[in-house]
Design a protein around this motif. Structure first.
Motif, PDB file in Angstrom:
ATOM      1  N   ASP A 182      -5.860  -0.026   4.041  1.00 14.98           N
ATOM      2  CA  ASP A 182      -5.359  -0.937   3.371  1.00 14.98           C
ATOM      3  C   ASP A 182      -7.029  -1.909   3.044  1.00 14.98           C
ATOM      4  O   ASP A 182      -7.732  -1.742   3.853  1.00 14.98           O
ATOM      5  CB  ASP A 182      -4.613  -1.634   4.127  1.00 14.98           C
ATOM      6  CG  ASP A 182      -4.565  -3.177   2.714  1.00 14.98           C
ATOM      7  OD1 ASP A 182      -4.852  -3.463   2.182  1.00 14.98           O
ATOM      8  OD2 ASP A 182      -3.021  -3.577   2.524  1.00 14.98           O
ATOM      9  N   PHE A 183      -6.844  -2.440   1.571  1.00 22.68           N
ATOM     10  CA  PHE A 183      -8.278  -2.948   1.268  1.00 22.68           C
ATOM     11  C   PHE A 183      -8.483  -4.671   1.459  1.00 22.68           C
ATOM     12  O   PHE A 183      -9.255  -5.214   1.443  1.00 22.68           O
ATOM     13  CB  PHE A 183      -8.920  -2.454  -0.205  1.00 22.68           C
ATOM     14  CG  PHE A 183      -9.556  -1.566   0.111  1.00 22.68           C
ATOM     15  CD1 PHE A 183     -10.871  -1.410   1.007  1.00 22.68           C
ATOM     16  CD2 PHE A 183      -8.823  -0.257  -1.282  1.00 22.68           C
ATOM     17  CE1 PHE A 183     -11.468  -0.416   0.706  1.00 22.68           C
ATOM     18  CE2 PHE A 183      -9.738   0.738  -0.854  1.00 22.68           C
ATOM     19  CZ  PHE A 183     -10.981   0.909  -0.518  1.00 22.68           C
ATOM     20  N   ASP A 184      -6.638  -5.081   1.125  1.00 21.76           N
ATOM     21  CA  ASP A 184      -6.873  -6.204   1.579  1.00 21.76           C
ATOM     22  C   ASP A 184      -7.695  -6.990   3.294  1.00 21.76           C
ATOM     23  O   ASP A 184      -7.037  -6.877   3.855  1.00 21.76           O
ATOM     24  CB  ASP A 184      -5.258  -6.975   1.801  1.00 21.76           C
ATOM     25  CG  ASP A 184      -5.182  -8.017   1.713  1.00 21.76           C
ATOM     26  OD1 ASP A 184      -5.160  -8.732   0.260  1.00 21.76           O
ATOM     27  OD2 ASP A 184      -5.827  -9.117   2.382  1.00 21.76           O
TER      28      ASP A 184
ATOM     29  N   GLY B  57     -14.595  -2.612   3.470  1.00 23.96           N
ATOM     30  CA  GLY B  57     -15.014  -2.596   2.433  1.00 23.96           C
ATOM     31  C   GLY B  57     -14.940  -2.005   1.132  1.00 23.96           C
ATOM     32  O   GLY B  57     -14.835  -0.578   1.790  1.00 23.96           O
ATOM     33  N   LEU B  58     -14.463  -2.174   0.213  1.00 16.95           N
ATOM     34  CA  LEU B  58     -14.482  -0.750  -0.755  1.00 16.95           C
ATOM     35  C   LEU B  58     -15.417  -0.144  -1.534  1.00 16.95           C
ATOM     36  O   LEU B  58     -15.816   0.875  -1.356  1.00 16.95           O
ATOM     37  CB  LEU B  58     -13.971  -2.040  -2.067  1.00 16.95           C
ATOM     38  CG  LEU B  58     -13.370  -1.357  -3.458  1.00 16.95           C
ATOM     39  CD1 LEU B  58     -12.762  -0.082  -2.988  1.00 16.95           C
ATOM     40  CD2 LEU B  58     -12.543  -2.093  -4.656  1.00 16.95           C
ATOM     41  N   ASP B  59     -16.571  -0.895  -1.563  1.00 17.17           N
ATOM     42  CA  ASP B  59     -17.835  -0.351  -1.792  1.00 17.17           C
ATOM     43  C   ASP B  59     -18.605  -0.071  -0.683  1.00 17.17           C
ATOM     44  O   ASP B  59     -19.047   1.679  -1.571  1.00 17.17           O
ATOM     45  CB  ASP B  59     -18.909  -1.741  -1.701  1.00 17.17           C
ATOM     46  CG  ASP B  59     -18.681  -2.939  -2.711  1.00 17.17           C
ATOM     47  OD1 ASP B  59     -18.162  -2.407  -3.819  1.00 17.17           O
ATOM     48  OD2 ASP B  59     -19.277  -3.788  -3.293  1.00 17.17           O
TER      49      ASP B  59
ATOM     50  N   ASN C 245      -0.321  -7.724  -2.382  1.00 17.55           N
ATOM     51  CA  ASN C 245      -1.960  -7.409  -1.993  1.00 17.55           C
ATOM     52  C   ASN C 245      -1.393  -5.461  -1.836  1.00 17.55           C
ATOM     53  O   ASN C 245      -2.266  -5.243  -1.892  1.00 17.55           O
ATOM     54  CB  ASN C 245      -2.049  -8.310  -0.777  1.00 17.55           C
ATOM     55  CG  ASN C 245      -1.191  -7.797   0.351  1.00 17.55           C
ATOM     56  OD1 ASN C 245      -0.476  -6.741   0.817  1.00 17.55           O
ATOM     57  ND2 ASN C 245      -1.403  -9.315   1.284  1.00 17.55           N
ATOM     58  N   PHE C 246      -0.473  -5.038  -0.980  1.00 14.12           N
ATOM     59  CA  PHE C 246      -0.111  -3.522  -1.644  1.00 14.12           C
ATOM     60  C   PHE C 246      -0.489  -3.167  -2.450  1.00 14.12           C
ATOM     61  O   PHE C 246      -1.543  -1.879  -3.167  1.00 14.12           O
ATOM     62  CB  PHE C 246       0.552  -3.322  -0.653  1.00 14.12           C
ATOM     63  CG  PHE C 246      -0.228  -1.843   0.281  1.00 14.12           C
ATOM     64  CD1 PHE C 246      -0.455  -1.154   0.958  1.00 14.12           C
ATOM     65  CD2 PHE C 246       1.188  -0.402  -0.319  1.00 14.12           C
ATOM     66  CE1 PHE C 246      -1.058  -0.146   1.118  1.00 14.12           C
ATOM     67  CE2 PHE C 246       0.953   0.627   0.087  1.00 14.12           C
ATOM     68  CZ  PHE C 246      -0.049   1.138   0.899  1.00 14.12           C
ATOM     69  N   ALA C 247       0.044  -3.377  -3.407  1.00 12.52           N
ATOM     70  CA  ALA C 247       0.207  -2.969  -4.971  1.00 12.52           C
ATOM     71  C   ALA C 247      -1.995  -2.975  -5.588  1.00 12.52           C
ATOM     72  O   ALA C 247      -2.183  -1.762  -6.137  1.00 12.52           O
ATOM     73  CB  ALA C 247       0.765  -3.373  -6.015  1.00 12.52           C
TER      74      ALA C 247
END
Ligand SMILES: C[S@@+](CC[C@H](N)C(=O)[O-])C[C@H]1O[C@@H](n2cnc3c(N)ncnc32)[C@H](O)[C@@H]1O
Ligand code: SF4
Length: 460
Positions: free
Chosen positions: A177-179, A191-193, A225-227
């Motif tokens: 998960d990215f949240d 992190g996404l980056d 948030n998962f979306a």
């Protein structure tokens, strides 16, 4: 293929039972300690005689940090030195196994999993691969499927370059998960980056395929948030995606006790997450392969499913089901001919048995005729959603209707409920039943009644 799954909440509620994931039949729950190293050596002799191609799984159990949700076999340590003793024993195991195989047996598939394989430093990775190449016939022309699990917090461009140089051409990346709120609740800040950087490196270095793992049902997750996580993942364009249902079994997995039960999403929210994820992924062009897996239409798994050659083994869905699977390392599972066997899951025990020059096989199972037959039925259903009885009758010399007569009433109920289409020639899992395919497989599982279902997670 967009109608591959039809969402039917009522059916899902009724058939959402705890059950096995059928990466093998019989499942690992049936393994017994009567099976040991002697049986493995015997099976290796057969494999060598038949010159069967190989698929290797190598388990590296170490992780530097604990993710609270984790149900994998791992050892959490900041002491990088622990890898040294482990690798020594692993190399001994590679040598012992290699002695019983023929150099003509091509290693068509290799997977380094964990734990975190990139816990190893560059020299250790080099040495491990050199040892594998010395004792086993690893392919040098990039024609094998050689994959590794990457934790982006542990890998950078230079690691990716090294892995490519060592012969890896597939990567599997844990995201979950990215949240940030969810990440804090499970102690995995990623992190996404940094994740994008690893994927960009993989693309630039011409890795053939990138897989991403997600989990739904984690603490603090909501459908909204998962979306967003799924949207971010789609923007990374992985070739394959695994979307796992969080298995919360704190009695079995200690670190999960650090998760506050009140933070977990409700069953209704989890269903909404799964439904939303399927809609987002299919809209983005992904195909549902089966169980928790999605792939782009030009990915090997999607192609193998179309061609009817897809199989399932301990590595999940695979295009290498014809290979003997050799598991190396603590807790690793092998499948050689009709033998399943597993190494000791205790790191100290694994290391000390190998220090004595023995193989660390601790339990397993030899399939009998009934196991082989049911295994073929379950494989066919879980990989292709369709079973033609004549094919099984021909391969196993039985009358399907007579052999499985006692199952007819259960299948008829499933047919009435719209899960399957069923007559005296075939079973077809309908779009509304595809998410529940393991419930259909469970009908054919001869061991399920004797098992404590609590050890399994739910279907969805
Ligand atoms: C064997 S783990 C190793 C992955 C690697 N160490 C990483 O974290 O990226 C493979 C995957 O299992 C999944 N997993 C782990 N614990 C789980 C659980 N309790 N329920 C569902 N999936 C789980 C996660 O998606 C994870 O990426
Ligand atoms: S999810 Fe991966 S990194 Fe996290 S504890 Fe499990 S194996 Fe280790």
């Amino acid at each position: 293929m967009l109608d591959a799954i039809r969402w039917d909440p009522d059916l899902i509620r009724r058939y959402d039972l705890a059950g096995p994931r059928y990466t093998s039949y019989p499942t690992a729950a049936q393994f017994a300690s009567e099976v040991g190293a002697f049986d493995l050596l015997h099976a290796l002799r057969e494999s060598r005689r038949a010159l069967r191609p190989l698929s290797l799984y190598v388990h590296i159990p170490f992780c530097a940090n604990i993710c609270y949700y984790c149900a994998c076999n791992k050892v959490i340590t900041k002491d990088r030195g622990r890898a040294h003793a482990y690798l020594q024993r692993l190399e001994q195991e590679i040598h012992l196994i290699g002695c019983h195989l023929d150099q003509a047996q091509r290693v068509e598939q290799l997977h380094l999993g964990g734990g975190t394989p990139t816990f190893l430093n560059h020299d250790e990775l080099r040495q491990l691969m050199a040892r594998l190449r010395k004792h086993l016939n690893l392919l040098d022309d990039d024609s094998g499927d050689y994959g590794i699990e990457i934790d982006p917090r542990e890998a950078d461009w230079s690691t990716m370059g090294l892995l490519r140089e060592l012969g890896f051409n597939r990567v599997s990346i844990g995201v979950q998960d990215f949240d940030p709120t969810v990440q804090r609740a499970v102690n995995r800040l990623q992190g996404l980056d940094e994740t994008r950087a690893v994927i960009e490196a993989a693309r630039t270095l011409q890795f053939r395929s990138v897989n991403i793992d997600l989990i739904y049902g984690l603490p603090k997750q909501t459908p909204e948030n998962f979306a967003r996580t799924v949207e971010e993942v789609i923007s990374l364009q992985p070739d394959r995606l695994s979307v796992f249902n969080y298995a919360h079994l704190p009695e079995r997995f200690m670190p999960q006790r650090r998760i506050n039960g009140q933070d977990l999403p409700s069953p209704v929210q989890k269903l909404a997450m799964l439904q939303g994820t399927i809609e987002q992924l299919t809209a983005a062009g992904y195909r549902y392969i089966g169980m928790d897996h999605f792939a782009l239409p030009d990915d090997d798994l999607a192609i193998a499913q179309e061609e009817g050659s897809l199989q399932r083994n301990f590595q999940g869905y695979t295009t290498h089901g014809h290979c003997d699977l050799i598991g190396l390392g603590v807790s690793a599972i092998s499948q050689v001919g009709d033998l399943y066997c597993q190494n000791s899951s205790d790191l100290n025990q694994y290391q000390s048995i190998l220090a004595d020059g023995q193989l660390a096989t601790s339990r397993g199972l030899v399939c009998n005729a009934d196991d082989r037959l049911r295994r073929a039925v379950i494989q066919q259903l879980i990989c292709h959603f369709e079973l033609v009885f004549a094919e099984i009758e021909q391969a196993f010399d039985i009358d399907f209707g007579v052999y499985f007569a006692s199952l007819w009433p259960s299948l008829q109920v499933m047919a009435r409920d719209g899960l399957i289409e069923f007559d005296n020639k075939h079973i077809k899992v309908l779009p509304a039943g595809r998410l529940l395919v393991r419930s259909v497989c469970m009908v054919f599982d001869a061991y399920l009644e004797q098992q404590n279902r609590q050890r399994f997670s739910r279907v969805i």
